[in-house]
Structure formats: C-alpha cells, structure tokens
Design a protein around this motif. Structure first.
Motif, PDB file in Angstrom:
ATOM      1  N   ASP A  68       0.837  -1.209   0.000  1.00 22.58           N
ATOM      2  CA  ASP A  68       0.000   0.000   0.000  1.00 22.58           C
ATOM      3  C   ASP A  68       0.871   1.259   0.000  1.00 22.58           C
ATOM      4  O   ASP A  68       0.596   2.223  -0.723  1.00 22.58           O
ATOM      5  CB  ASP A  68      -0.934   0.010   1.207  1.00 22.58           C
ATOM      6  CG  ASP A  68      -2.013  -1.058   1.135  1.00 22.58           C
ATOM      7  OD1 ASP A  68      -2.224  -1.660   0.053  1.00 22.58           O
ATOM      8  OD2 ASP A  68      -2.647  -1.311   2.188  1.00 22.58           O
ATOM      9  N   ALA A  71       2.416   1.760  -3.411  1.00 23.97           N
ATOM     10  CA  ALA A  71       1.420   2.240  -4.372  1.00 23.97           C
ATOM     11  C   ALA A  71       1.175   3.745  -4.187  1.00 23.97           C
ATOM     12  O   ALA A  71       1.057   4.478  -5.178  1.00 23.97           O
ATOM     13  CB  ALA A  71       0.111   1.468  -4.209  1.00 23.97           C
ATOM     14  N   ARG A  72       1.129   4.195  -2.946  1.00 22.49           N
ATOM     15  CA  ARG A  72       0.890   5.630  -2.705  1.00 22.49           C
ATOM     16  C   ARG A  72       2.079   6.475  -3.120  1.00 22.49           C
ATOM     17  O   ARG A  72       1.930   7.644  -3.477  1.00 22.49           O
ATOM     18  CB  ARG A  72       0.565   5.855  -1.224  1.00 22.49           C
ATOM     19  CG  ARG A  72      -0.828   5.367  -0.838  1.00 22.49           C
ATOM     20  CD  ARG A  72      -1.182   5.778   0.572  1.00 22.49           C
ATOM     21  NE  ARG A  72      -0.392   5.103   1.583  1.00 22.49           N
ATOM     22  CZ  ARG A  72      -0.742   3.967   2.195  1.00 22.49           C
ATOM     23  NH1 ARG A  72      -1.888   3.373   1.879  1.00 22.49           N
ATOM     24  NH2 ARG A  72       0.038   3.439   3.121  1.00 22.49           N
ATOM     25  N   ARG A  74       4.349   5.702  -5.608  1.00 21.55           N
ATOM     26  CA  ARG A  74       4.689   5.629  -7.037  1.00 21.55           C
ATOM     27  C   ARG A  74       4.047   6.784  -7.786  1.00 21.55           C
ATOM     28  O   ARG A  74       2.879   7.094  -7.578  1.00 21.55           O
ATOM     29  CB  ARG A  74       4.204   4.318  -7.625  1.00 21.55           C
ATOM     30  CG  ARG A  74       5.046   3.144  -7.217  1.00 21.55           C
ATOM     31  CD  ARG A  74       4.655   1.881  -7.956  1.00 21.55           C
ATOM     32  NE  ARG A  74       5.429   0.778  -7.430  1.00 21.55           N
ATOM     33  CZ  ARG A  74       4.905  -0.234  -6.736  1.00 21.55           C
ATOM     34  NH1 ARG A  74       3.606  -0.295  -6.509  1.00 21.55           N
ATOM     35  NH2 ARG A  74       5.680  -1.183  -6.280  1.00 21.55           N
ATOM     36  N   PRO A  75       4.806   7.383  -8.687  1.00 18.72           N
ATOM     37  CA  PRO A  75       4.224   8.445  -9.510  1.00 18.72           C
ATOM     38  C   PRO A  75       3.097   7.868 -10.379  1.00 18.72           C
ATOM     39  O   PRO A  75       3.203   6.731 -10.861  1.00 18.72           O
ATOM     40  CB  PRO A  75       5.382   8.923 -10.392  1.00 18.72           C
ATOM     41  CG  PRO A  75       6.612   8.318  -9.837  1.00 18.72           C
ATOM     42  CD  PRO A  75       6.215   7.144  -8.995  1.00 18.72           C
ATOM     43  N   GLU A  76       2.069   8.641 -10.540  1.00 20.16           N
ATOM     44  CA  GLU A  76       0.963   8.185 -11.389  1.00 20.16           C
ATOM     45  C   GLU A  76       1.351   8.345 -12.851  1.00 20.16           C
ATOM     46  O   GLU A  76       2.043   9.269 -13.217  1.00 20.16           O
ATOM     47  CB  GLU A  76      -0.292   8.979 -11.079  1.00 20.16           C
ATOM     48  CG  GLU A  76      -0.830   8.685  -9.684  1.00 20.16           C
ATOM     49  CD  GLU A  76      -2.153   9.359  -9.441  1.00 20.16           C
ATOM     50  OE1 GLU A  76      -2.905   9.584 -10.399  1.00 20.16           O
ATOM     51  OE2 GLU A  76      -2.420   9.661  -8.266  1.00 20.16           O
ATOM     52  N   GLY A  77       0.829   7.426 -13.656  1.00 23.69           N
ATOM     53  CA  GLY A  77       1.079   7.527 -15.096  1.00 23.69           C
ATOM     54  C   GLY A  77       2.053   6.587 -15.539  1.00 23.69           C
ATOM     55  O   GLY A  77       2.774   6.014 -15.949  1.00 23.69           O
TER      56      GLY A  77
END
Length: 77
Positions: A68, A71-72, A74-77
């Motif tokens: 979790d 996941a928070r 990690r850069p989005e995209g």
C-alpha cells in the motif's frame, strides 16, 4: 569538529519503503553496492532507527502495508 546532527523527516510510507529497501541492501554484500566503507555506518544507523519505529517485518499485515505504501508513493502515469 562539532557533533552536529542532521534530522531527516519522512512520511510513514517513505519510512516503510526505505526501511524495507535498506533491509534488503544489508542482506547483500554491501561492499558490492557501497564502494566506501565509511557509508556503512550511516546506512546501519538509519536502518536501525527505522526498524525501531516501524511495524515489525513479521507483523501479519506487513506485506500489505508495504505494498500500500509503495502504491501511494509511485508516480501516477
């Protein structure tokens, strides 16, 4: 030289992910990854400090907490 201290502030997610990575790093041959033995002392100090303040590696929900947190972060995209 004075004994000045440096404070590093991390979020709980950053601390958990870094702690896990440092644990893996310490399980390797540090001399292959870190070419200067002077770096080992601060690596061990940081890892030890994180170990004292974070949920135990053997906690039943550790793997889920770690995933979790990753996941928070990690850069989005």
């Amino acid at each position: 030289m004075t004994d000045d201290r440096v404070t590093i502030r991390l979020t709980a997610d950053e601390a958990l992910v870094l702690s896990h990575w440092l644990e893996k790093l310490q399980m390797t041959d540090l001399s292959r990854v870190v070419d200067d033995p002077a770096v080992w002392a601060p690596v061990h100090r940081i890892a030890g400090t994180l170990d004292k303040t974070l949920p135990a590696l053997f906690a039943p929900d550790y793997a889920q907490r770690l995933e979790d947190a990753r996941a928070r972060l990690r850069p989005e995209g």
